[in-house]
Design a protein around this motif. Structure first.
Motif, PDB file in Angstrom:
ATOM      1  N   ASP A 134     -19.090   7.591 -11.409  1.00  0.00           N
ATOM      2  CA  ASP A 134     -18.949   9.049 -11.533  1.00  0.00           C
ATOM      3  C   ASP A 134     -18.867   9.565 -12.963  1.00  0.00           C
ATOM      4  O   ASP A 134     -18.458  10.708 -13.182  1.00  0.00           O
ATOM      5  CB  ASP A 134     -17.713   9.554 -10.766  1.00  0.00           C
ATOM      6  CG  ASP A 134     -17.677   9.056  -9.336  1.00  0.00           C
ATOM      7  OD1 ASP A 134     -18.730   9.101  -8.680  1.00  0.00           O
ATOM      8  OD2 ASP A 134     -16.610   8.605  -8.880  1.00  0.00           O
ATOM      9  N   VAL A 167     -15.185  13.872 -15.259  1.00  0.00           N
ATOM     10  CA  VAL A 167     -14.579  12.539 -15.239  1.00  0.00           C
ATOM     11  C   VAL A 167     -15.079  11.714 -16.417  1.00  0.00           C
ATOM     12  O   VAL A 167     -14.313  11.027 -17.098  1.00  0.00           O
ATOM     13  CB  VAL A 167     -14.887  11.828 -13.905  1.00  0.00           C
ATOM     14  CG1 VAL A 167     -14.509  10.343 -13.970  1.00  0.00           C
ATOM     15  CG2 VAL A 167     -14.147  12.506 -12.752  1.00  0.00           C
ATOM     16  N   ARG A 216     -11.978   4.573 -15.908  1.00  0.00           N
ATOM     17  CA  ARG A 216     -12.179   5.226 -14.607  1.00  0.00           C
ATOM     18  C   ARG A 216     -11.033   4.900 -13.649  1.00  0.00           C
ATOM     19  O   ARG A 216     -10.586   5.764 -12.873  1.00  0.00           O
ATOM     20  CB  ARG A 216     -13.511   4.773 -13.994  1.00  0.00           C
ATOM     21  CG  ARG A 216     -13.820   5.427 -12.638  1.00  0.00           C
ATOM     22  CD  ARG A 216     -14.061   6.909 -12.806  1.00  0.00           C
ATOM     23  NE  ARG A 216     -14.344   7.588 -11.568  1.00  0.00           N
ATOM     24  CZ  ARG A 216     -13.435   8.191 -10.799  1.00  0.00           C
ATOM     25  NH1 ARG A 216     -12.159   8.175 -11.164  1.00  0.00           N
ATOM     26  NH2 ARG A 216     -13.772   8.811  -9.695  1.00  0.00           N
ATOM     27  N   THR A 217     -10.540   3.682 -13.706  1.00  0.00           N
ATOM     28  CA  THR A 217      -9.420   3.289 -12.860  1.00  0.00           C
ATOM     29  C   THR A 217      -8.185   4.129 -13.159  1.00  0.00           C
ATOM     30  O   THR A 217      -7.487   4.592 -12.251  1.00  0.00           O
ATOM     31  CB  THR A 217      -9.094   1.795 -13.058  1.00  0.00           C
ATOM     32  OG1 THR A 217     -10.213   1.005 -12.639  1.00  0.00           O
ATOM     33  CG2 THR A 217      -7.864   1.382 -12.263  1.00  0.00           C
ATOM     34  N   GLU A 234      -8.581   7.700 -11.737  1.00  0.00           N
ATOM     35  CA  GLU A 234      -8.419   7.708 -10.280  1.00  0.00           C
ATOM     36  C   GLU A 234      -6.967   7.443  -9.890  1.00  0.00           C
ATOM     37  O   GLU A 234      -6.439   8.062  -8.967  1.00  0.00           O
ATOM     38  CB  GLU A 234      -9.334   6.642  -9.663  1.00  0.00           C
ATOM     39  CG  GLU A 234      -9.347   6.625  -8.145  1.00  0.00           C
ATOM     40  CD  GLU A 234     -10.090   7.814  -7.552  1.00  0.00           C
ATOM     41  OE1 GLU A 234     -10.023   7.998  -6.319  1.00  0.00           O
ATOM     42  OE2 GLU A 234     -10.739   8.566  -8.327  1.00  0.00           O
ATOM     43  N   GLU A 266      -4.868  10.456  -9.967  1.00  0.00           N
ATOM     44  CA  GLU A 266      -5.066  11.302  -8.800  1.00  0.00           C
ATOM     45  C   GLU A 266      -4.331  10.756  -7.574  1.00  0.00           C
ATOM     46  O   GLU A 266      -3.836  11.514  -6.741  1.00  0.00           O
ATOM     47  CB  GLU A 266      -6.569  11.410  -8.489  1.00  0.00           C
ATOM     48  CG  GLU A 266      -7.392  12.072  -9.584  1.00  0.00           C
ATOM     49  CD  GLU A 266      -7.030  13.537  -9.765  1.00  0.00           C
ATOM     50  OE1 GLU A 266      -6.725  14.204  -8.764  1.00  0.00           O
ATOM     51  OE2 GLU A 266      -7.048  14.011 -10.924  1.00  0.00           O
ATOM     52  N   LYS A 310      -7.243   0.825  -4.341  1.00  0.00           N
ATOM     53  CA  LYS A 310      -8.241   1.877  -4.126  1.00  0.00           C
ATOM     54  C   LYS A 310      -8.719   2.438  -5.467  1.00  0.00           C
ATOM     55  O   LYS A 310      -9.912   2.701  -5.662  1.00  0.00           O
ATOM     56  CB  LYS A 310      -7.642   2.982  -3.265  1.00  0.00           C
ATOM     57  CG  LYS A 310      -8.654   4.037  -2.824  1.00  0.00           C
ATOM     58  CD  LYS A 310      -8.030   5.030  -1.860  1.00  0.00           C
ATOM     59  CE  LYS A 310      -9.060   6.043  -1.367  1.00  0.00           C
ATOM     60  NZ  LYS A 310      -8.465   7.022  -0.429  1.00  0.00           N
ATOM     61  N   ALA A 311      -7.785   2.613  -6.412  1.00  0.00           N
ATOM     62  CA  ALA A 311      -8.160   3.082  -7.754  1.00  0.00           C
ATOM     63  C   ALA A 311      -9.044   2.060  -8.462  1.00  0.00           C
ATOM     64  O   ALA A 311     -10.012   2.414  -9.146  1.00  0.00           O
ATOM     65  CB  ALA A 311      -6.901   3.364  -8.577  1.00  0.00           C
ATOM     66  N   ARG A 334     -12.596   2.304  -7.239  1.00  0.00           N
ATOM     67  CA  ARG A 334     -13.309   3.416  -7.846  1.00  0.00           C
ATOM     68  C   ARG A 334     -13.738   3.083  -9.268  1.00  0.00           C
ATOM     69  O   ARG A 334     -14.855   3.396  -9.703  1.00  0.00           O
ATOM     70  CB  ARG A 334     -12.404   4.647  -7.842  1.00  0.00           C
ATOM     71  CG  ARG A 334     -13.017   5.926  -8.346  1.00  0.00           C
ATOM     72  CD  ARG A 334     -14.060   6.467  -7.414  1.00  0.00           C
ATOM     73  NE  ARG A 334     -15.384   5.907  -7.704  1.00  0.00           N
ATOM     74  CZ  ARG A 334     -16.435   6.041  -6.920  1.00  0.00           C
ATOM     75  NH1 ARG A 334     -16.340   6.670  -5.787  1.00  0.00           N
ATOM     76  NH2 ARG A 334     -17.596   5.525  -7.265  1.00  0.00           N
ATOM     77  N   TRP A 382     -13.552   2.112   1.298  1.00  0.00           N
ATOM     78  CA  TRP A 382     -13.570   2.554  -0.095  1.00  0.00           C
ATOM     79  C   TRP A 382     -14.926   2.290  -0.734  1.00  0.00           C
ATOM     80  O   TRP A 382     -15.328   2.974  -1.663  1.00  0.00           O
ATOM     81  CB  TRP A 382     -12.496   1.835  -0.904  1.00  0.00           C
ATOM     82  CG  TRP A 382     -11.104   1.948  -0.365  1.00  0.00           C
ATOM     83  CD1 TRP A 382     -10.616   2.920   0.470  1.00  0.00           C
ATOM     84  CD2 TRP A 382     -10.021   1.052  -0.606  1.00  0.00           C
ATOM     85  NE1 TRP A 382      -9.300   2.689   0.763  1.00  0.00           N
ATOM     86  CE2 TRP A 382      -8.900   1.542   0.115  1.00  0.00           C
ATOM     87  CE3 TRP A 382      -9.865  -0.110  -1.348  1.00  0.00           C
ATOM     88  CZ2 TRP A 382      -7.663   0.919   0.107  1.00  0.00           C
ATOM     89  CZ3 TRP A 382      -8.633  -0.747  -1.368  1.00  0.00           C
ATOM     90  CH2 TRP A 382      -7.539  -0.237  -0.645  1.00  0.00           C
TER      91      TRP A 382
END
Length: 661
Positions: free
Chosen positions: A369, A380, A395-396, A399, A402, A520-521, A524, A593
């Motif tokens: 992303d 992002v 990126r981790t 995420e 969030e 999950k992070a 992503r 995911w």
């Protein structure tokens, strides 16, 4: 003490810099270019209108050279002379000579694209052709056009193709400064040894028994402590990697033993895999190594290979890092500049990387992303570029913020960035998880969770350094990890404009963590680094990636289920080929995911991701505009003005579209 050769050319250097925006300085080993050029320009008034920046490819060089210059000028390090490296900044408002890594200068240009705080930018040790230096060469070419009246750029090197760089910078002048202060006798072996390690040891012992006093520097593919002084009446035998080839002077070295090899990381964009290979050095590197013996007095260099190998087998120069690295971080940086005329696939590099490498980088960024399907950087992506981390980890963190697990993700990112490893135990044949059974096991989910749990345990031990030693953890790496974590927290807080709770992030919470959110992070962040369990193979520790069979590294704590099968999907931090392809630092993730990431692959167009397609269409529009210019406009003499206004209007439309995205 002998006068350094570069000082004999001071007037010529200053005269050439005064008259030219870009100057290439070829200063051979021992010339003093790294320490003296900045001082010369400082004496001649170039710090009155800005700071002199001197980039170094290596952190240790930036620190050591700045210390030397501060000492020579008689000032406190961090005041008039300072340095800035990743996760450490020792500068102040007084600083007028600043040594910094090339990566730090790239990061500074994100917030200040014109770099107008600098009056002079010196790209030192350019012959090493680090990835960041090559990016900077392209950006400097643009920048001198924008700031031609108030910026000077010097590209300096010990052994660089000056003509090639001069051509790249439109024929800028090249100055050559002699180097080696004392003669060095070069001695070749009659043949290549069966074991360069054993041959190095024999040669060192032979020097010790037959030659006069003087320290011995052995160039090998792995490194130990270099700068520790020898006890009285002892001869040091120093083993170093190629880090000792340039910038750093190891006092007391008279004899050099060159095995002729270097350990080099190489990235294959078609497989997404790094390999760590022992390869032959180049002639440039061999000459650099020889020069280390002549810094303080006459010396000798023992080359453990025949002269024919040097002349016929060695490459002329080291393969630039940009041709053997993943370019995801560099492409993200270029995208974040938002320069309308930059097409990533056609950026002006001194040595352009392959289209395949650039396409691989674009693919990586799209899947996490950082850029959209049209190649435009996303919100992002802009936030990722502000973090001094590789894209997967930045990126981790975003995420994780969030999902409410930023504290845990900061720890994992710091542990991986500090390259925390377990020290080997006495028995070589035991697996790591058996050697260190007293450490957390990752709860079966994998290595990222284990790294988090290790840091949490250290936190509960009140950061006791003895605890690290007792658990076979490298003390220096753990201390560095703690510092990195603190700085990453501060950057994240700044990005969030103070909305983060600093205290709760800096200090680990004392309750059981929600590993689900963290995994999950990670999924992503590592969207391009997914592997799927291969059902037609033995599922235990065997997975598929890009139609290859890859094994989880034996050191991993990732566990299989009761049937001996791994998770359907895992993410990994690094894919590396040694004896076979291995995934290192692996974590299990859920199919739900992964699905959105796989869906993105269906709509991917590398030309659009590059920005090239839109630039092409815009240029086509401009060409049509030119063709439609009326004869009346041409006759009236206003064609140029009309053409300029139309081009400007087209450019504004293009930038407006970008802003809307």
């Amino acid at each position: 003490m002998a006068v350094l050769p570069v000082l004999l050319f001071e007037d010529k250097i200053v005269e050439t810099v005064d008259k030219n925006a870009v100057v290439v300085v070829i200063g051979e080993t021992g010339s003093g270019k790294s320490t003296q050029l900045s001082q010369i320009l400082h004496r001649r008034g170039y710090t009155r209108n800005g700071t002199i920046a001197i980039t170094q490819p290596r952190r240790v060089a930036a620190v050591s050279v700045s210390r030397r210059v501060a000492m020579e000028l008689g000032v406190q390090l961090g005041e008039e002379v300072g340095y800035a490296i990743r996760f450490e900044d020792r500068t102040s408002e007084k600083t007028c000579i600043k040594y910094l890594t090339d990566g730090v200068l790239l990061r500074e240009s994100l917030s200040n694209p014109e770099l107008d705080q600098y009056s002079v930018i010196i790209l030192d040790e350019a012959h090493e052709r680090s990835l960041n230096t090559d990016i900077l060469l392209g950006l400097m070419k643009r920048l001198v056009k924008m700031r031609s009246s108030n910026l000077k750029v010097l590209v300096t090197s010990a052994t660089l193709d000056g003509v090639k760089v001069s051509t790249f910078f439109s024929g800028c002048p090249v100055l050559n400064v002699p180097g080696t202060l004392f003669p060095v006798e070069t001695l070749y072996s009659t043949e290549r040894p069966k074991s360069y390690i054993e041959s190095s040891i024999r040669t060192a012992l032979d020097i010790h028994s037959r030659e006069p006093p003087g320290d011995i520097l052995i160039f090998m593919t792995g490194q130990v402590r270099v700068f520790s002084p020898a006890p009285p009446n002892c001869r040091r035998i120093i083993v170093a990697t190629n880090i000792a080839e340039t910038s750093l002077t190891v006092d007391g070295v008279v004899y050099v033993i060159d095995a002729g090899y270097v350990k080099q990381r190489q990235y294959n964009p078609s497989t997404g895999m790094y390999s760590l290979d022992v390869v032959q050095i180049s002639r440039v590197q061999a000459d650099q190594r020889t020069g280390r013996a002549g810094r303080t007095r006459p010396g000798k260099c023992y080359r453990l290979y025949p002269q024919s190998v040097y002349k016929e087998e060695f490459l002329d120069a080291t393969v630039p890092e940009i041709l053997r690295s993943s370019l995801a971080g560099s492409v993200l940086y270029l995208k974040s500049l938002e320069l309308s005329d930059i097409d990533i696939l056609n950026f002006d590099f001194l040595d352009p990387p392959s289209r395949e490498s650039l396409a691989d980088a674009l693919r990586q960024l799209f899947l996490i992303d950082a850029i959209d399907e049209n190649g435009m950087i996303t919100q992002v992506g802009r936030r990722m570029a502000e973090l001094p981390l590789e894209p997967s980890l930045s990126r981790t963190l975003i995420e994780a913020n969030e999902l409410g697990c930023l504290s845990q993700a900061l720890t994992v990112a710091a542990m991986l960035s500090a390259e925390v490893t377990l020290r080997p135990a006495n028995s070589k044949n035991l697996k790591r998880k058996k050697q260190n059974s007293q450490l957390p096991d990752g709860s079966g989910w994998g290595d990222h969770i284990q790294l988090l749990q290790i840091y949490e345990s250290w936190d509960r031990a009140d950061y006791d350094l003895d605890w690290c030693s007792e658990h076979n953890l490298q003390v220096r790496s753990m201390k560095f990890c703690k510092d990195v974590r603190k700085q990453l927290c501060q950057i994240m807080q700044k990005m969030a404009k103070g909305s983060l709770d600093v205290l709760s992030i800096l200090r680990q919470e004392k309750f059981e963590q929600d590993y689900q959110r963290l995994r999950k992070a990670l999924c992503r962040g590592y969207g391009n680094q997914l592997a799927e369990r291969m059902l037609h193979h033995n599922g235990y520790r065997t997975l598929g990636y890009r139609s290859q069979v890859v094994q989880v590294h034996p050191s991993s704590v990732l566990e299989a289920d009761e049937y001996g099968q791994l998770a359907d999907y895992v993410v990994y931090h690094e894919l590396i080929s040694t004896s076979r392809p291995f995934m290192r630092n692996v974590c299990a993730v859920h199919m739900s995911w992964v699905a959105p990431i796989l869906k993105k692959l269906e709509n991917m167009d590398v030309n659009k991701l590059s920005g090239g397609l839109e630039v092409y269409n815009e240029l086509k529009t401009l060409d049509n505009t030119r063709l439609n210019t009326s004869e009346e406009e041409e006759k009236s003499g206003n064609a140029g003005d009309c053409m300029s206004s139309r081009i400007q209007a087209a450019r504004e439309r293009y930038l407006a579209r970008k802003a809307r995205r």
